[in-house]
Design an enzyme around this catalytic site. Sequence first.
Site, mmCIF file in Angstrom:
data_model
loop_
_atom_site.group_PDB
_atom_site.id
_atom_site.type_symbol
_atom_site.label_atom_id
_atom_site.label_comp_id
_atom_site.label_asym_id
_atom_site.label_seq_id
_atom_site.Cartn_x
_atom_site.Cartn_y
_atom_site.Cartn_z
ATOM 1 N N ASP A 124 0.908 -1.229 -0.058
ATOM 2 C CA ASP A 124 0.007 0.015 0.050
ATOM 3 C C ASP A 124 0.874 1.242 0.071
ATOM 4 O O ASP A 124 1.831 1.215 0.646
ATOM 5 C CB ASP A 124 -1.016 0.074 1.283
ATOM 6 C CG ASP A 124 -1.894 1.068 1.281
ATOM 7 O OD1 ASP A 124 -2.809 0.992 0.725
ATOM 8 O OD2 ASP A 124 -1.557 2.077 1.885
ATOM 9 N N ILE A 125 0.459 1.991 -0.694
ATOM 10 C CA ILE A 125 1.300 3.463 -0.821
ATOM 11 C C ILE A 125 1.038 4.312 0.337
ATOM 12 O O ILE A 125 -0.385 4.597 0.427
ATOM 13 C CB ILE A 125 1.010 4.491 -2.174
ATOM 14 C CG1 ILE A 125 1.731 3.240 -3.454
ATOM 15 C CG2 ILE A 125 1.626 5.456 -1.987
ATOM 16 C CD1 ILE A 125 1.130 4.074 -4.709
ATOM 17 N N ASN A 135 -3.387 12.500 -3.484
ATOM 18 C CA ASN A 135 -4.466 13.194 -4.393
ATOM 19 C C ASN A 135 -5.028 14.457 -3.933
ATOM 20 O O ASN A 135 -5.184 15.239 -4.868
ATOM 21 C CB ASN A 135 -5.524 12.243 -4.452
ATOM 22 C CG ASN A 135 -5.077 11.127 -5.454
ATOM 23 O OD1 ASN A 135 -4.354 11.331 -6.401
ATOM 24 N ND2 ASN A 135 -5.321 9.928 -5.581
ATOM 25 N N GLU A 138 -4.775 2.252 -4.388
ATOM 26 C CA GLU A 138 -3.329 2.278 -4.319
ATOM 27 C C GLU A 138 -2.443 1.355 -3.858
ATOM 28 O O GLU A 138 -1.387 1.332 -3.327
ATOM 29 C CB GLU A 138 -2.784 3.461 -3.636
ATOM 30 C CG GLU A 138 -3.113 3.305 -1.852
ATOM 31 C CD GLU A 138 -4.644 3.812 -1.439
ATOM 32 O OE1 GLU A 138 -4.726 3.589 -0.120
ATOM 33 O OE2 GLU A 138 -5.443 3.868 -2.387
#
Length: 184
Positions: free
Chosen positions: A48-49, A56, A91
């Site tokens: 996971d980022i 965003n 993500e």
Amino acid sequence: MSVKIGIFHVRDANLPTRFGEGPFFSVLQVELGKSVRTQTPLSLMLIDIDYFKEVNDRFGHVAGDKVLALVAVILQDSVRPGDAACRYGGEEFAVLLPDSDRNVAEKVALRLMEKIRCARIPVGSEQIALSISVGIAALTGGSSKTMEDLVRQADEALYAAKNSGRNQVCLADEDYHLAGAMCD
């Protein structure tokens, strides 16, 4: 036969809509069967980022897409020809490592974390710094665990990494219980 799955495009419509759909799950099912048959290890990393929503929100979705694309390139450049890597959703990315035990998977994860930590995305006069959290589940040769078990265990380890401060790797323990997950 092992095949390397290319990273899906950032806005790829082929992202799974239900568990078990899509080419990644097909490869996972084949590799799981091979692992059981040949009694060889198999590891799954879910990645996971970290703080992607903030990227965003602060820099816009175009910058978010650049982040996804960069992580995809780093993953694709970092896996072996017999490994499978794909965007798993949002993500999140998944990397399947046939013939790799949890120690090998942890080394791969730490190497990926370092490459991503060193990467920067220029946005105007600023640079976006990245980090990832990684959850790893591994099967030893001859395990009777299902595809659902492996994914659930990797997912639980990923959430343990995120809940432990992010930017780290958590491994499900040998008995595949989250309570024994080890985070670095």
